[in-house]
Design a protein around this motif. Sequence first.
Motif, PDB file in Angstrom:
ATOM      1  N   HIS B  26       0.836  -1.202   0.000  1.00 25.54           N
ATOM      2  CA  HIS B  26       0.000   0.000   0.000  1.00 25.54           C
ATOM      3  C   HIS B  26       0.872   1.253   0.000  1.00 25.54           C
ATOM      4  CE1 HIS B  26      -3.392  -2.627   0.983  1.00 25.54           C
ATOM      5  NE2 HIS B  26      -2.598  -3.217   1.845  1.00 25.54           N
ATOM      6  N   LEU B  27       2.025   1.161  -0.640  1.00 28.92           N
ATOM      7  CA  LEU B  27       2.998   2.253  -0.605  1.00 28.92           C
ATOM      8  C   LEU B  27       3.085   3.005  -1.917  1.00 28.92           C
ATOM      9  CD1 LEU B  27       5.734   0.228   1.313  1.00 28.92           C
ATOM     10  CD2 LEU B  27       4.229   2.001   2.260  1.00 28.92           C
ATOM     11  N   GLY B  28       2.322   2.577  -2.905  1.00 27.69           N
ATOM     12  CA  GLY B  28       2.370   3.242  -4.203  1.00 27.69           C
ATOM     13  C   GLY B  28       3.615   2.927  -5.006  1.00 27.69           C
ATOM     14  N   HIS B  29       4.316   1.866  -4.638  1.00 24.53           N
ATOM     15  CA  HIS B  29       5.525   1.493  -5.355  1.00 24.53           C
ATOM     16  C   HIS B  29       5.198   0.746  -6.646  1.00 24.53           C
ATOM     17  CE1 HIS B  29       7.848   1.487  -1.277  1.00 24.53           C
ATOM     18  NE2 HIS B  29       7.647   2.703  -1.745  1.00 24.53           N
ATOM     19  N   ASN B  30       6.167   0.758  -7.566  1.00 27.21           N
ATOM     20  CA  ASN B  30       5.959   0.064  -8.832  1.00 27.21           C
ATOM     21  C   ASN B  30       6.931  -1.080  -9.067  1.00 27.21           C
ATOM     22  OD1 ASN B  30       3.707   1.383 -10.226  1.00 27.21           O
ATOM     23  ND2 ASN B  30       4.949   3.218  -9.973  1.00 27.21           N
ATOM     24  N   ALA B  31       7.760  -1.369  -8.099  1.00 31.15           N
ATOM     25  CA  ALA B  31       8.649  -2.523  -8.181  1.00 31.15           C
ATOM     26  C   ALA B  31       8.341  -3.444  -7.012  1.00 31.15           C
ATOM     27  CB  ALA B  31      10.112  -2.102  -8.135  1.00 31.15           C
ATOM     28  N   MET B  32       8.280  -4.729  -7.318  1.00 29.14           N
ATOM     29  CA  MET B  32       8.037  -5.720  -6.273  1.00 29.14           C
ATOM     30  C   MET B  32       9.000  -6.885  -6.454  1.00 29.14           C
ATOM     31  SD  MET B  32       3.906  -5.640  -5.714  1.00 29.14           S
ATOM     32  CE  MET B  32       4.000  -6.328  -4.049  1.00 29.14           C
ATOM     33  N   SER B  94       9.585  -1.327  -3.812  1.00 30.06           N
ATOM     34  CA  SER B  94      10.365  -0.093  -3.822  1.00 30.06           C
ATOM     35  C   SER B  94       9.856   0.789  -4.952  1.00 30.06           C
ATOM     36  CB  SER B  94      11.861  -0.388  -4.020  1.00 30.06           C
ATOM     37  OG  SER B  94      12.138  -0.771  -5.350  1.00 30.06           O
ATOM     38  N   PRO B  95      10.171   2.072  -4.877  1.00 30.74           N
ATOM     39  CA  PRO B  95       9.822   2.943  -6.010  1.00 30.74           C
ATOM     40  C   PRO B  95      10.680   2.584  -7.215  1.00 30.74           C
ATOM     41  CG  PRO B  95      10.323   4.212  -4.033  1.00 30.74           C
ATOM     42  CD  PRO B  95      10.761   2.810  -3.782  1.00 30.74           C
ATOM     43  N   VAL B  96      10.221   2.952  -8.377  1.00 25.10           N
ATOM     44  CA  VAL B  96      11.004   2.761  -9.597  1.00 25.10           C
ATOM     45  C   VAL B  96      11.401   4.129 -10.128  1.00 25.10           C
ATOM     46  CG1 VAL B  96      10.962   1.986 -11.996  1.00 25.10           C
ATOM     47  CG2 VAL B  96       9.870   0.617 -10.232  1.00 25.10           C
ATOM     48  N   GLY B  97      12.657   4.244 -10.557  1.00 27.73           N
ATOM     49  CA  GLY B  97      13.096   5.482 -11.175  1.00 27.73           C
ATOM     50  C   GLY B  97      13.503   6.557 -10.205  1.00 27.73           C
ATOM     51  N   ALA B  98      13.457   6.252  -8.935  1.00 26.10           N
ATOM     52  CA  ALA B  98      13.845   7.244  -7.922  1.00 26.10           C
ATOM     53  C   ALA B  98      15.170   6.818  -7.303  1.00 26.10           C
ATOM     54  CB  ALA B  98      12.781   7.336  -6.847  1.00 26.10           C
ATOM     55  N   ILE B  99      16.052   7.757  -7.119  1.00 24.46           N
ATOM     56  CA  ILE B  99      17.327   7.426  -6.481  1.00 24.46           C
ATOM     57  C   ILE B  99      17.177   7.527  -4.976  1.00 24.46           C
ATOM     58  CG2 ILE B  99      18.641   8.214  -8.472  1.00 24.46           C
ATOM     59  CD1 ILE B  99      19.252  10.766  -6.918  1.00 24.46           C
TER      60      ILE B  99
END
Lengths: 114, 114
Positions: B26-32, B94-99
């Motif tokens: 439920h974190l809005g992430h696009n990588a799992m 985790s987010p994708v595309g964010a450092i």
Amino acid sequence: AQSVTQPDIHITVSEGASLELRCNYSYGATPYLFWYVQSPGQGLQLLLKYFSGDTLVQGIKGFEAEFKRSQSSFNLRKPSVHWSDAAEYFCAVGASGGYQKVTFGIGTKLQVIP
Amino acid sequence: ETGVTQTPRHLVMGMTNKKSLKCEQHLGHNAMYWYKQSAKKPLELMFVYNFKEQTENNSVPSRFSPECPNSSHLFLHLHTLQPEDSALYLCASSPVGAINTEAFFGQGTRLTVV
């Protein structure tokens, strides 16, 4: 290929004593470094991370870690250990650009005695 | 409270059974991610999904079949497992595309194959 070495599989410290957990990494460029903690029966929780800048990183629960490029190390420290710190600690290294291909160490299990 | 939820927490299955592990974030992430955690071994990355597409399969046997119907859900379908597959299976996102990002882990499913 990147790799992580945690030379101490198991460490026992007395409550109130200082703690240092060792981590050595191998990576060709500037690494992204993480320390995670895992309590029994739980998932991994991030303690702290290093990406750039100040080589002394502060984390949660009173932990800190120091990045030493010359020694390829990222040791975790805490000045005074509490019984609740008993857990397993994982060091990890990844490439720049975000979390994707992160390599974990084998972990160090911390026991805290009264 | 973790933003990544795994069910069931414990699973015992026979070698001829078919079962599925579920992960929801439920974190809005696009990588799992699916990881396998075995005693005395580093965390092993099994699969990575970015925006529902599988981008990493680390030579995982075909008796493990992942499914990612959307960016919030990840499944691991299990069939004809072996006793050596007994382990803690961790899901992360985790987010994708964010450092400067890290992964957030679920509490894991403890799998026992009998």
